[in-house]
Motif scaffolding. Structure first.
Motif, short mmCIF file in Angstrom:
data_model
loop_
_atom_site.label_atom_id
_atom_site.label_comp_id
_atom_site.label_asym_id
_atom_site.label_seq_id
_atom_site.Cartn_x
_atom_site.Cartn_y
_atom_site.Cartn_z
N VAL A 118 49.89 40.12 52.02
CA VAL A 118 49.66 39.72 50.63
C VAL A 118 49.38 38.23 50.54
O VAL A 118 48.58 37.77 49.71
CB VAL A 118 50.87 40.12 49.75
N LEU A 119 50.03 37.43 51.41
CA LEU A 119 49.76 36.00 51.40
C LEU A 119 48.30 35.72 51.76
O LEU A 119 47.64 34.86 51.18
CB LEU A 119 50.68 35.28 52.38
N GLY A 120 47.79 36.47 52.72
CA GLY A 120 46.39 36.31 53.10
C GLY A 120 45.43 36.75 52.01
O GLY A 120 44.33 36.22 51.90
N HIS A 121 45.84 37.72 51.20
CA HIS A 121 44.99 38.17 50.10
C HIS A 121 44.69 37.01 49.15
O HIS A 121 43.55 36.84 48.69
CB HIS A 121 45.67 39.31 49.34
N LEU A 122 45.71 36.20 48.88
CA LEU A 122 45.51 35.06 47.98
C LEU A 122 44.60 34.01 48.62
O LEU A 122 43.82 33.34 47.93
CB LEU A 122 46.85 34.44 47.61
N ILE A 123 44.66 33.87 49.95
CA ILE A 123 43.77 32.93 50.63
C ILE A 123 42.31 33.39 50.49
O ILE A 123 41.42 32.59 50.22
CB ILE A 123 44.17 32.80 52.11
N ARG A 124 42.09 34.69 50.66
CA ARG A 124 40.72 35.21 50.58
C ARG A 124 40.23 35.33 49.14
O ARG A 124 39.03 35.26 48.88
CB ARG A 124 40.66 36.58 51.26
N HIS A 125 41.17 35.53 48.21
CA HIS A 125 40.82 35.69 46.80
C HIS A 125 41.70 34.72 46.00
O HIS A 125 42.77 35.10 45.51
CB HIS A 125 41.05 37.12 46.33
N GLU A 127 42.33 33.67 43.17
CA GLU A 127 42.67 33.80 41.76
C GLU A 127 44.17 34.06 41.66
O GLU A 127 44.79 34.60 42.57
CB GLU A 127 41.90 34.96 41.11
N PRO A 128 44.79 33.69 40.53
CA PRO A 128 46.23 33.96 40.35
C PRO A 128 46.55 35.44 40.61
O PRO A 128 45.82 36.33 40.21
CB PRO A 128 46.48 33.57 38.90
N LEU A 129 47.66 35.64 41.30
CA LEU A 129 48.06 36.99 41.73
C LEU A 129 49.48 37.27 41.26
O LEU A 129 50.40 36.51 41.57
CB LEU A 129 47.97 37.09 43.26
N ARG A 130 49.64 38.37 40.49
CA ARG A 130 50.97 38.85 40.09
C ARG A 130 51.16 40.25 40.64
O ARG A 130 50.35 41.14 40.40
CB ARG A 130 51.13 38.86 38.58
N VAL A 131 52.26 40.42 41.36
CA VAL A 131 52.55 41.72 41.97
C VAL A 131 53.96 42.13 41.58
O VAL A 131 54.91 41.38 41.79
CB VAL A 131 52.44 41.64 43.52
#
Length: 443
Positions: A118-125, A127-131
């Motif tokens: 999930v940390l890598g998802h924010l690097i690739r995308h 945009e603000p991420l709420r899970v």
């Protein structure tokens, strides 16, 4: 008439539906007031967080402050800041907050995340991420052994000058609820302020490095003064924009005597640094020209400065290390400077307190006394500037005592290591630059 009065009283009684509407309206107003108060508290917390971040002037402190203030603003139990490497695809630093000692111990053998899951998802995308449930996110790869359980996540990218610098991660609100849109909004705003703070600190570091390099270029390389041993060190002020007026010098004179100088020009700017350089050069010229005691050299220097310069007030000590039979002798004069520190064989330290004299550029008509003190074999004499000892919260006598104790503790070290220890463990608050010059007589 009586019947009419009863009817009028009955008409003035509120209807049940009106009371219900009033209660609902009052409830709505109360909710709005509560929301406004909450929003005000959040904005106030954001402002305080931004101020706290921008106070720091060292990059590691700024990064750690970003994590802790973000946790405080949204009430998160855990926080982290992942700093991207040059490729922008992996993490090269991971600053964490909120872990207990037990949790840190459990993760001691686990390297920090490299930007996957999930940390890598924010690097690739970015945009603000709420899970609300990390384990159910498509990019989730689970946690390493010993990692504390985490269910919720709020991630926001941190940009510096338009480039992604890293990502701010928060997990587990203390009230047990998932992060909401208000949390996201305030952390996004905090991340923008964090990017500015990081950029400022990097600029400060560039200025500090440039100032230090400029200052060091003005200072001399110590000559070979054997059989004496000599070592020196210069440390710039902690504030990045300060140029210092501190300097040291050691010169082997034509008569075989070693002259040593320590000095401090008042001020922390380019004018002070330039004044320091020209004063040092004038001192060198006079030392090679005059065959007089240190007091006479200082007096001539003072007259020269008054006649041809507009330099600020300057404190300095000039000393000659002269042969005296089988030993040596310290022959010096001071222009308002702090006294030398003498470390005798065996490690006992004492200050050579004498009449300090007036600083340069104050009154050329005042006499300047000379002083002498024997230097037995294996004696160390330390000249230093007041940046080594000044602290606004400590009396000067207390700082001098602390420096003497420090010198006693490290007296057996090789001379370069000795001055390094004094500079590393000094009693000052580092608000000013400092210079140290030490000489040791042969055994």
């Amino acid at each position: 008439m009586v019947g009419g009065k009863k009817g009028e009283g009955a008409e003035r009684q509120p209807r049940p539906d009106l009371l219900a509407r009033l209660d609902a309206e009052l409830g709505r107003i109360d909710e709005q007031l509560h929301a406004l108060a909450t929003a005000k508290d959040r904005v106030q917390g954001l402002l305080e967080a931004v101020v706290a971040i921008t106070r720091e002037v060292e990059l590691p402190a700024v990064l750690h402050r970003i994590v802790t203030t973000a946790m405080d603003v949204v009430g998160a139990r855990y926080g982290a800041l992942g700093v991207l490497d040059a490729s922008g695809e992996l993490l090269e630093q991971f600053i964490v907050g909120g872990l207990s000692e037990e949790e840190r111990s459990a993760l001691a053998g686990v390297g920090f995340p490299r930007g996957r899951g999930v940390l890598g998802h924010l690097i690739r995308h970015p945009e603000p991420l709420r899970v609300d449930e990390i384990s159910s996110h498509p990019s989730s790869v689970g946690f390493p052994p010993g990692h504390p359980p985490m269910r919720t996540l709020l991630g926001v990218a941190v940009s510096v000058r338009g480039d992604i610098y890293g990502d701010l991660y928060l997990s587990e609100r203390r009230d047990g609820r998932p992060f909401d849109v208000h949390d996201e909004t305030i952390v996004v705003a905090l991340a923008r302020a964090a990017g500015i703070a990081i950029d400022n600190v990097r600029l400060f570091e560039q200025v500090r490095t440039g100032s230090e390099q400029f200052q060091r270029r003005l200072l001399p390389e110590l000559p070979d003064v054997r059989p004496l041993d000599a070592a020196a060190i210069y440390r710039p002020a902690a504030k990045p924009h300060h140029l210092g007026g501190d300097w040291y010098d050691a010169i082997l004179l034509p008569d075989g005597v070693v002259a040593v100088v320590i000095g401090d020009v008042v001020g922390h700017d380019l004018h002070a640094a330039a004044a320091m350089a020209s004063t040092r050069n004038m001192m060198r010229a006079l030392l090679f020209t005059l065959r007089t005691p240190p007091s006479a050299v200082l007096a001539q220097l003072d007259r020269t400065l008054e006649a041809i310069t507009d330099h600020p007030v300057t404190t300095t000590s000039l000393a000659r290390i002269e042969p005296a039979g089988a030993a040596w002798r310290l022959h010096w004069s001071s222009a308002g400077h702090v006294p030398p520190l003498l470390i005798a064989p065996g490690g006992r330290a004492e200050y050579l307190f004498t009449e300090p004299g007036l600083p340069l550029n104050v009154d050329v008509g005042q006499p300047r006394p000379d002083h002498t003190h024997p230097l037995p074999p294996d004696t160390t004499v330390v000249f230093f500037t007041d940046g080594l000892i000044e602290h606004p919260d400590h009396p000067l006598d207390e700082s001098l005592d602390e420096l003497a104790e420090l010198a006693t503790t490290h007296a057996a070290l090789p001379l370069q290591d000795f001055v390094q220890a004094l500079a590393d463990h000094h009693p000052s608050d580092a608000h000013d630059d400092m210079a140290i010059l030490a000489l040791r007589t042969p055994r």
